[in-house]
Design an enzyme around this catalytic site. Structure first.
Site, PDB file in Angstrom:
ATOM      1  N   LYS A 149       0.772  -1.168   0.070  1.00  0.00           N
ATOM      2  CA  LYS A 149       0.042  -0.030  -0.017  1.00  0.00           C
ATOM      3  C   LYS A 149       0.852   1.184   0.192  1.00  0.00           C
ATOM      4  CE  LYS A 149      -3.081   2.545   3.007  1.00  0.00           C
ATOM      5  NZ  LYS A 149      -3.550   2.811   4.259  1.00  0.00           N
ATOM      6  N   GLY A 151      -7.473   8.611  11.045  1.00  0.00           N
ATOM      7  CA  GLY A 151      -7.486   8.507  12.451  1.00  0.00           C
ATOM      8  C   GLY A 151      -8.572   9.705  12.888  1.00  0.00           C
ATOM      9  N   ALA A 168      -9.429   5.228   5.437  1.00  0.00           N
ATOM     10  CA  ALA A 168      -9.082   6.168   6.216  1.00  0.00           C
ATOM     11  C   ALA A 168     -10.501   7.003   6.551  1.00  0.00           C
ATOM     12  CB  ALA A 168      -8.138   7.319   5.517  1.00  0.00           C
ATOM     13  N   GLY A 169     -10.644   7.463   7.678  1.00  0.00           N
ATOM     14  CA  GLY A 169     -11.762   8.295   8.274  1.00  0.00           C
ATOM     15  C   GLY A 169     -13.057   7.544   8.779  1.00  0.00           C
ATOM     16  N   ASN A 177      -8.810   0.875  10.671  1.00  0.00           N
ATOM     17  CA  ASN A 177      -8.069   0.625  11.752  1.00  0.00           C
ATOM     18  C   ASN A 177      -8.516   1.251  12.928  1.00  0.00           C
ATOM     19  OD1 ASN A 177      -4.386   1.014  11.997  1.00  0.00           O
ATOM     20  ND2 ASN A 177      -5.788   0.119  13.531  1.00  0.00           N
ATOM     21  N   THR A 178      -8.128   2.865  13.124  1.00  0.00           N
ATOM     22  CA  THR A 178      -8.297   3.415  14.349  1.00  0.00           C
ATOM     23  C   THR A 178      -9.958   3.210  14.979  1.00  0.00           C
ATOM     24  OG1 THR A 178      -7.393   5.449  13.542  1.00  0.00           O
ATOM     25  CG2 THR A 178      -8.648   5.651  15.173  1.00  0.00           C
TER      26      THR A 178
END
Length: 258
Positions: free
Chosen positions: A96, A157, A183-184, A205-206
């Site tokens: 990635k 994040g 993301a987000g 992830n986050t």
């Protein structure tokens, strides 16, 4: 739900997960199992191949596809160097591409990402570039040899959801390779929304790692991704500016003389 075909392989799960921010590495195998994911991304700088007991790779099941990311790269040259190092360390051919020189919003540099994608695709890597959701950039990344594109929903994040929804929708419509929203995404409903739009997969992830119960949250995301995919393939009903009755507007009591 149908399998995701990407880079010459088929995946039963359309949920990719990250491996950062977990309270303990021991949590990671449980999250992977609960999520059902088959692909996890990992920052190479977190891999310590010299210490098996502290090596994050030892916490990832062997049948999971590793997607090393080039986190920390500030230009194409650095991203290429990190990808080659990951391959040399036995992390495989997937990568990635993350090229970020903005420290406040951590937004990717599409131009440098394109350069890195071109080089690494020609070296046989299966490249997934993380990008600002711009159609022209996405087309150039496809032409450069990417196996899919990863537009961001919101800055990394932030858990703010699909703030770039309209632009992501254009990419989904126009790009014929898999589109993985990255993301987000901060809630299972965000993931479901992305899948309902037609995204091929999401990377989270986050939202999982920082929840009170990452294992349970991973399961929630797994179910949301499946629900969104089912809704997409079933096709959502058309939207309307005016009401549309579910029952016929005839046969009222006053019409029957009561």
């Amino acid at each position: 739900m149908g399998k995701l075909k990407i880079g010459g392989i088929e995946l039963g799960s359309r949920l990719f997960i990250g491996t950062g921010k977990y309270p303990s590495k021991d949590t990671l195998p449980k999250v992977i199992e609960s999520s059902g994911t088959q692909m996890v991304t990992i920052a190479l700088r977190r891999v310590d191949a010299t210490r098996n007991e502290n090596n994050i790779l030892s916490y990832i099941p062997k049948d999971t596809i590793l997607l090393p990311n080039t986190s920390g790269a500030r230009n194409a040259d650095e991203a290429v160097r990190i990808a080659r190092l990951a391959r040399a360390m036995g992390c495989g051919d997937w990568v990635k591409i993350e090229v970020i020189s903005d420290n406040k919003y951590l937004l990717p540099d599409n131009e440098e990402t394109l350069k890195a994608t071109d080089i690494l695709a020609n070296e046989g890597f299966k490249v997934l570039p993380y990008m600002n959701p711009d159609l022209m950039s996405a087309k150039k990344l496809v032409d450069a040899g990417a196996v899919g594109v990863m537009p961001l929903g919101a800055p990394i994040g932030t858990n703010r959801g699909l703030r770039m929804k309209e632009l992501i929708g254009i990419i989904i419509e126009e790009i014929k390779l898999p589109v993985i929203v990255d993301a987000g995404i901060g809630a299972p409903s965000h993931a479901a929304e992305a899948m309902e739009m037609g995204a091929d997969a999401v990377l989270v992830n986050t939202a999982i790692a920082t929840s009170d119960d990452p294992v349970k949250m991973a399961k929630a995301f797994s179910l949301a991704v499946k629900a969104g995919r089912y809704a997409c393939t079933a096709r959502l009903g058309a939207k309307s500016e005016v009401a549309s009755a579910s029952s016929p507007l005839t046969g009222f009591l006053h019409e029957e003389g009561f």
